[in-house]
Each structure stands twice: as C-alpha cells, then as structure tokens.
Design an enzyme around this catalytic site. Structure first.
Site, PDB file in Angstrom:
ATOM      1  CG  ASP A   1     -38.060 112.790  24.030  1.00  0.00           C
ATOM      2  OD1 ASP A   1     -37.138 113.538  23.674  1.00  0.00           O
ATOM      3  OD2 ASP A   1     -39.176 112.767  23.499  1.00  0.00           O
TER       4      ASP A   1
ATOM      5  CG  HIS B   1     -37.794 113.831  20.268  1.00  0.00           C
ATOM      6  ND1 HIS B   1     -38.628 114.301  21.251  1.00  0.00           N
ATOM      7  CD2 HIS B   1     -38.016 114.626  19.184  1.00  0.00           C
ATOM      8  CE1 HIS B   1     -39.320 115.346  20.790  1.00  0.00           C
ATOM      9  NE2 HIS B   1     -38.958 115.544  19.527  1.00  0.00           N
TER      10      HIS B   1
ATOM     11  CB  SER C   1     -41.380 116.698  17.473  1.00  0.00           C
ATOM     12  OG  SER C   1     -40.262 117.369  17.958  1.00  0.00           O
TER      13      SER C   1
HETATM   14  C1  MLT Z   1     -39.776 122.384  19.626  1.00  0.00           C
HETATM   15  O1  MLT Z   1     -39.018 123.307  19.405  1.00  0.00           O
HETATM   16  O2  MLT Z   1     -40.985 122.414  19.354  1.00  0.00           O
HETATM   17  C2  MLT Z   1     -39.186 121.200  20.275  1.00  0.00           C
HETATM   18  O3  MLT Z   1     -37.856 121.449  20.588  1.00  0.00           O
HETATM   19  C3  MLT Z   1     -39.342 119.999  19.433  1.00  0.00           C
HETATM   20  C4  MLT Z   1     -38.579 120.129  18.162  1.00  0.00           C
HETATM   21  O4  MLT Z   1     -37.415 119.776  18.131  1.00  0.00           O
HETATM   22  O5  MLT Z   1     -39.146 120.600  17.205  1.00  0.00           O
END
Ligand code: MLT
Length: 204
Positions: free
Chosen positions: A152, A183, A102
């Site tokens: 996702d 996700h 992520s």
């Molecule tokens: C991010 O901000 O990198 C993406 O939205 C993934 C997350 O939730 O961290």
C-alpha cells in the site's frame, strides 16, 4: 451531515456506520454493508469537506499529511452527528460499528482515538495513524478489524503495525488481515471482515 439511513430487520445487530474514501459519497459503501450484515441497520455518511470537488471527512495538507486542527474539529462534528442521528432514527447509540475505507477509515480511527464510547467496534480498510502523541481513551475489549496491503503506497505496513500497536495498547482487540496488494479494497479482505464481524457480534 448528508447521509442515508436504512433500518435493518435485526434491531439487535449493531448499526453499521459506513464511511467512504476520498471522492466517494454516502451511496458508495451501501453494497459493502449489505455484504457484511444484510440484516443490520445502516447509517452511511458523506464527509463534509471538499478537496477539488471530492468529498472527504477532514482536510489534509498533502497526501498522508493531515490537517490536525480540522481532523479534531471534524471528528467532534461526526461524533455529535451520530448522537443526533441515533435520536432521530432510534438506533442504539452504544451499538454502532464503523466500516470505513481509506479516508473513512481514518476518521473512524480518529473517533476511536478521541472518544471512549463513540464506537462499539470498527472495520478499518487501509487506515493510517490519525494522530500521534496523544493518550488514547480506554478501548478495552473493543473489537477492531484492520485490512491492509503489504504494497500500500498510501499506508505503509509499518504504519499499519503502529496503528495496531497503539489500539492494542489502549486495550482494543485487533484482528489484522494482510493482502499482497496496494491501497485498493479487495474481495478477500471484505470476505474476511464479514466473517470476522458475524463471528464477533454473534450473528451466526
Ligand atoms: C487520507 O487523507 O485520509 C488518506 O490519505 C487516505 C486518502 O487518500 O483519503
């Protein structure tokens, strides 16, 4: 940067650079590193940014909307940290493979987008496109595994395809693994990535 380094038993294996998701820390992905390559050295880093108390690797303006200036700054900060850590812990800077989930996958993607020699390869679980409209460095032959979910909500299948297309366009060799989930990180994608890693880096 806050981090954990663990020396492996096989110093020829790539060092794994573990990069957690939002709200995680440097301890989160250690079991994942063990699963992928128990013999490899591991450098697990905590993101330097806090969002409501949750560590991240760069700021965002909203979910899925990155603060581009901070992303560029933090990507350089991480890349510089990797140079220093390689000297301090005596691992081969040119044999570093990122494993990110992520937000951690997004900063790993940003390393690939900005620096030709930052990473020897990468396992990206549920990554997004870190930046658009910039020329990518030459990534010829850099092996990249992407784990993605068809449902996702944070990273759409179209965005996954776009990322894969951009990386391939720069010469990277991309293995894309889909699961019919959202996700979350699934056991199936972890297993597939471990198998991919051992195969690509000849770990038997
Ligand atoms: C991010 O901000 O990198 C993406 O939205 C993934 C997350 O939730 O961290």
């Amino acid at each position: 940067m806050k981090h954990v380094f663990k020396q492996g038993t096989n110093l020829d294996a790539p060092t794994l650079l573990l990069l957690h998701g939002t709200g995680g820390d440097e301890n989160d992905l250690l079991p994942l590193g063990q699963r992928i390559a128990p013999e490899a050295s591991v450098l697990s880093v905590r993101g330097n940014v806090l969002e409501n108390g949750m560590p991240r690797f760069f700021r965002r303006l909203a979910e899925g909307v990155f603060d581009e200036e901070d992303l560029i700054f933090r990507t350089k900060e991480l890349n510089d940290f990797l140079d220093q850590a390689a000297l301090e812990y005596q691992f081969d800077r040119d044999n570093l493979v990122a494993v990110g989930y992520s937000n951690g996958a997004n900063i790993a993607g940003s390393l690939l987008f900005h620096y030709a020699d930052a990473l020897k390869g990468a396992i990206l679980y549920h990554p997004m496109v870190p930046r658009r409209g910039i020329p990518l460095p030459d990534l010829t032959g850099v092996p990249i595994f992407i784990g993605a979910g068809t449902n996702d909500p944070i990273c759409s299948p179209q965005e996954t395809e776009e990322l894969s297309h951009l990386l391939k366009g720069a010469g990277a060799s991309v293995a894309l693994q889909w699961a019919n989930y959202g996700h979350q990180l699934t056991a199936a994608e972890v297993n597939a990535s471990a198998e991919w890693f051992r195969d690509v880096f000849d770990l038997g």
